[in-house]
Design a protein around this motif. Structure first.
Motif, PDB file in Angstrom:
ATOM      1  N   PRO A 141       0.827  -1.220   0.000  1.00 14.72           N
ATOM      2  CA  PRO A 141       0.000   0.000   0.000  1.00 14.72           C
ATOM      3  C   PRO A 141       0.861   1.270   0.000  1.00 14.72           C
ATOM      4  O   PRO A 141       1.785   1.408   0.806  1.00 14.72           O
ATOM      5  CB  PRO A 141      -0.802  -0.134   1.298  1.00 14.72           C
ATOM      6  N   GLY A 142       0.597   2.134  -0.952  1.00 10.62           N
ATOM      7  CA  GLY A 142       1.336   3.397  -1.036  1.00 10.62           C
ATOM      8  C   GLY A 142       2.805   3.244  -1.433  1.00 10.62           C
ATOM      9  O   GLY A 142       3.638   4.079  -1.087  1.00 10.62           O
ATOM     10  N   ILE A 155      -3.215   3.250  -3.479  1.00 12.73           N
ATOM     11  CA  ILE A 155      -3.883   4.100  -2.486  1.00 12.73           C
ATOM     12  C   ILE A 155      -5.366   3.791  -2.656  1.00 12.73           C
ATOM     13  O   ILE A 155      -5.940   4.006  -3.726  1.00 12.73           O
ATOM     14  CB  ILE A 155      -3.592   5.598  -2.736  1.00 12.73           C
ATOM     15  N   THR A 156      -5.952   3.239  -1.637  1.00 15.89           N
ATOM     16  CA  THR A 156      -7.308   2.700  -1.809  1.00 15.89           C
ATOM     17  C   THR A 156      -8.300   3.146  -0.736  1.00 15.89           C
ATOM     18  O   THR A 156      -9.449   2.717  -0.761  1.00 15.89           O
ATOM     19  CB  THR A 156      -7.265   1.152  -1.809  1.00 15.89           C
ATOM     20  N   SER A 157      -7.856   3.982   0.200  1.00 17.94           N
ATOM     21  CA  SER A 157      -8.806   4.387   1.241  1.00 17.94           C
ATOM     22  C   SER A 157      -8.672   5.864   1.569  1.00 17.94           C
ATOM     23  O   SER A 157      -7.625   6.490   1.324  1.00 17.94           O
ATOM     24  CB  SER A 157      -8.587   3.561   2.512  1.00 17.94           C
ATOM     25  N   GLN A 177      -5.892   6.530   4.215  1.00 15.77           N
ATOM     26  CA  GLN A 177      -4.553   6.481   3.613  1.00 15.77           C
ATOM     27  C   GLN A 177      -4.270   7.786   2.850  1.00 15.77           C
ATOM     28  O   GLN A 177      -3.187   8.376   2.987  1.00 15.77           O
ATOM     29  CB  GLN A 177      -4.527   5.288   2.661  1.00 15.77           C
ATOM     30  N   ALA A 178      -5.240   8.243   2.098  1.00 19.82           N
ATOM     31  CA  ALA A 178      -5.076   9.483   1.324  1.00 19.82           C
ATOM     32  C   ALA A 178      -4.895  10.675   2.263  1.00 19.82           C
ATOM     33  O   ALA A 178      -4.032  11.544   2.035  1.00 19.82           O
ATOM     34  CB  ALA A 178      -6.292   9.691   0.420  1.00 19.82           C
ATOM     35  N   GLU A 181      -3.737  10.732   5.311  1.00 16.58           N
ATOM     36  CA  GLU A 181      -2.413  10.662   5.966  1.00 16.58           C
ATOM     37  C   GLU A 181      -1.343  11.273   5.054  1.00 16.58           C
ATOM     38  O   GLU A 181      -0.504  12.060   5.498  1.00 16.58           O
ATOM     39  CB  GLU A 181      -2.075   9.194   6.294  1.00 16.58           C
ATOM     40  N   ILE A 182      -1.388  10.921   3.773  1.00 15.27           N
ATOM     41  CA  ILE A 182      -0.378  11.401   2.811  1.00 15.27           C
ATOM     42  C   ILE A 182      -0.427  12.933   2.720  1.00 15.27           C
ATOM     43  O   ILE A 182       0.609  13.607   2.745  1.00 15.27           O
ATOM     44  CB  ILE A 182      -0.625  10.755   1.422  1.00 15.27           C
TER      45      ILE A 182
END
Ligand SMILES: Cc1cc2nc3c(=O)[nH]c(=O)nc-3n(C[C@H](O)[C@H](O)[C@H](O)COP(=O)(O)O)c2cc1C
Length: 338
Positions: free
Chosen positions: A262-263, A286-288, A291-292, A294-295
């Protein structure tokens, strides 16, 4: 909750309503083999606009017929392509989503009849056709084709242009010493290998003053290839040329093992953002929403490109909003459900 993912992003008069970009994805569905849009493309892109993507990046569209990956790629090599893209833009924008197009040339990765072009006459792998080493005239014509395509993109009403410099296609082939063995001014030193992309950008800049993105492959994943350090240097040059954002992918110049998770490409986007002081887009598994978020919150990238998750879920922004405990507006017709 106030989120960064659903905060607007603005540049050169273009404002995205959120940071979610539909990543360019070839659909190989121009079934008349003339580069034109089909009903599939309208349904495919407009449904992601209804799903509230901030930006939709139309798939790699060939600047010349021999620059297609397959004969069913979309094309923007003729003025006849403008009308279809103009109509697509109008339909996407009806939902408040902005549009971009990725201008591309497949180089030695074209799987077409006839001659295929590359900086050097080296095939991609044992199964691939051997490309013709481009003459200086062919280089000049291809740079012109990028400029003509940019002008058509402008006429069709795109908000943003992205130049495809990644995944082992023509521009990436010039950049990498693995695929560029030229001995003229387009090969050898890093500056010479950059020259083709430099001239493409100069040519595009002559006709385009909107936001300009470049997608790069930030690592060749082999010892003799380019790595992230080289790409921080390249990103610095891109910034000097007025490029606004680097869309950071990786690999595919040669066959190489890529360890994915992931990522897996986010650290490249972060290093380029930090090292070259330029905005970046993060992409790759990137699937959630979390997660997005956080980046973005950790300043690792400015935009989030979503590829395959958008093929699974055209309403990804709605899904991500729910996960982040916020709500977004959908199309008015869906009010009773959203
Ligand atoms: C069907 C498909 C087609 C793709 N076509 C393109 C393309 O036209 N241009 C490009 O730069 N990347 C292309 N990619 C790569 C995606 O844009 C994206 O970078 C990659 O899938 C990783 O992101 P993801 O894990 O969110 O899918 C394609 C990927 C897929 C799955």
């Amino acid at each position: 909750m106030s989120t960064k993912l659903f905060s607007p992003w603005s540049l050169k008069g273009v404002t995205l309503k959120n940071r979610i970009v539909m990543s360019p994805m070839c659909m190989y569905s121009s079934s008349d083999r003339d580069g034109t849009l089909k009903p599939f493309h309208f349904a495919h892109y407009v449904s992601r606009a209804q799903g509230q993507a901030g930006l939709i990046m139309v798939e790699a569209s060939a600047v010349s017929p021999e620059g297609r990956i397959s004969d069913q790629d979309l094309g923007i090599w003729s003025d006849e392509h403008i009308e279809g893209f103009a109509s697509l833009n109008e339909q996407i924008k009806a939902y408040g989503t902005k549009t971009a197009i990725q201008l591309a040339h497949a180089g030695r990765k074209a799987e077409l009849d006839g001659d295929i072009l590359a900086p050097s006459s080296i095939p991609f792998d044992e199964q691939s056709k051997t490309p013709v080493e481009m003459s200086l005239g062919q280089i000049k014509n291809t740079i012109q084709a990028f400029q003509d395509a940019a002008l058509r993109a402008k006429k069709a009403g795109f908000d943003i242009i992205e130049i495809h410099g990644a995944h082992g296609y023509l521009i990436n082939e010039f950049l990498s010493p693995l695929s560029n063995h030229r001995t003229d001014e387009y090969g050898g030193s890093p500056e010479n290998r950059y020259r083709f992309l430099k001239e493409v950008i100069d040519a595009v800049n002559e006709v385009w003053d909107g936001p300009l993105f470049v997608r790069v492959s930030a690592s060749d994943y082999t010892t003799k290839g380019l790595d992230i350090t080289d790409y921080i240097g390249i990103a610095t040059w891109l910034k000097e040329q007025g490029v606004d954002l680097i869309d950071v992918s990786s690999g595919a110049v040669v066959q190489a093992r890529i360890h994915t998770f992931p990522g897996y490409q986010v650290s490249f986007a972060e290093k380029i953002k930090e090292g070259a002081g330029i905005q970046t887009g993060a992409v790759g598994l990137i699937t959630s929403g979390i997660q997005a978020e956080e980046i973005l919150q950790n300043h690792r990238a400015d935009l989030i490109f979503i590829g395959r998750e958008f093929l699974r879920d055209p309403y990804f922004p709605k899904t991500a909003a729910k996960e982040l405990r916020t709500s977004i507006e959908g199309p008015r017709q869906y009010d009773r459900a959203w």
